[in-house]
Design a protein around this motif. Structure first.
Motif: not given
Lengths: 235, 235
Positions: A5, A227-231, B3-9, B24, B34, B189, B193, B229-231
């Motif tokens: 998405x 699962x990944x999310x960036x922004x 500002x940049x952000x990233x999440x990985x799970x 978020x 977050x 990111x 990663x 925002x992407x994911x």
């Protein structure tokens, strides 16, 4: 399968902030929901309205309330809170992993673009009422099977009206999406970026309204289990 | 600034879902928060716990409640709801554009890695209690100015304990972050990663616990005015 998405949002030119609010929340029975709200007018006052509506919607979605009831409740809440005098558009786009469907809820005259392997590219454009004004407003709800080669693009009316102030041609999001699909483009990030960039260009770099675009695509490829999310946001 | 952000799970190997929840939400006075919660144990039961805690936290944050009060309330809520028998770790990472700070709230023995232009790389590792058990639990809160060349990395204990079951060397997230910073890597990111991939590798591709990593970086570059925002998630 894999779901990707993307969302891109920009405020009206010279406005301190966008009046659109986008929130995303996990569904307690699996999957996620994205809520996009465009508050009446622009700037601060629009932001206050869209924030209230989006907050109510994500709160109910996070408690497992079904999408149709969430849209009705968000309408009733804004109607009561602002005495029927203020409107907002509301779109809820949900990935429901329990029913294996994508659920699209519209309280927005702007259409939603859908592409499926079976039906190709089509619009969800039946008449739909905004929330906050009039009584007993209902959402228009569509369910699409969660299958590969599916794409859904949702946007606020700022995208449709790009170019209308400067008097140039009116922007046609559907034809741009169709041509990207013909070129084999399925990456939602590329799709929303192209839509937003083209709209801003039609407004000569100075958007005449808040513009928000979101897209979800389902593909048959299967990466890892993460699962990944960036922004990013400007500060 | 930008500002940049990233999440990985990723979930524990052979577990149907991760017991960690990441949500978020926009802050009503500007910026975003977050929330990362790791529920006790793993799989379904852990997910139910982390979902309840994260939901309570984002609901309060969306109403403008300050972070310290949110963490206290999330503790009290879980403590009351599960009679003090169930624990969770809770991290709230907020970008507060009104106070121009990054606010880091920890109820988690796992440290938080911070890099600033002024102080270089350091750990937030003062003793910190989980939520849900014991009375009157408080968060450990740090505020960092919202300035260029700042990086914050938050993770659940699954990252720290990678490799500990297979008996290989224990994973050291801080030294990996330090070496990435030395190489000039600032993209959140890439950072999450690398951390996640290295941890999964130490677990021989089969994570022994749920692992979640999030990072926020502030840079002086300034792109356009859009928020993006992407994911992706596996289905």
């Amino acid at each position: 399968m894999e779901l990707q998405f993307a969302v891109a949002k920009i405020g009206k030119y010279a406005s301190r902030e966008s009046g659109d609010t986008l929130e995303m929340i996990e569904r307690p029975h699996g999957g996620l929901s994205m809520v996009l709200v465009d508050g009446q007018r622009s700037g601060r006052s629009a932001k206050a309205i869209s924030n209230v509506v989006a907050r109510k919607a994500v709160q109910l979605l996070s408690e497992g309330v079904r999408d149709g009831a969430v849209a009705r409740a968000a309408h009733d809440y804004l109607y009561t809170y602002r005495k029927g005098k203020v409107s907002a558009t509301l779109n809820i786009l949900s990935v429901d992993t329990r029913s294996r469907t994508l659920v699209i809820s519209r309280n927005n005259p702007a259409p939603v673009i859908v592409h499926t392997a079976e039906r190709g590219c089509f619009l969800l454009d039946e008449p739909s009422s905004v929330v906050g004004v009039n009584r007993n407003v209902k959402p228009s709800i569509s369910e699409i099977p969660l299958e590969p080669d599916t794409l859904i693009v949702v946007y606020t009316d700022g995208l449709q009206h790009a170019g209308s102030i400067s008097g140039s041609d009116v922007f046609d999001p559907q034809s741009l999406v169709s041509s990207m699909l013909e070129e084999g483009i399925r990456d939602p990030q590329l799709i929303v970026d192209n839509l937003l960039d083209s709209a801003v260009e039609m407004d000569s770099g100075r958007p005449g309204d808040d513009i928000s675009v979101m897209a979800i695509s389902v593909s048959s490829k299967r990466g890892d289990e993460s699962r990944r999310l960036t922004g990013r946001l400007p500060l």
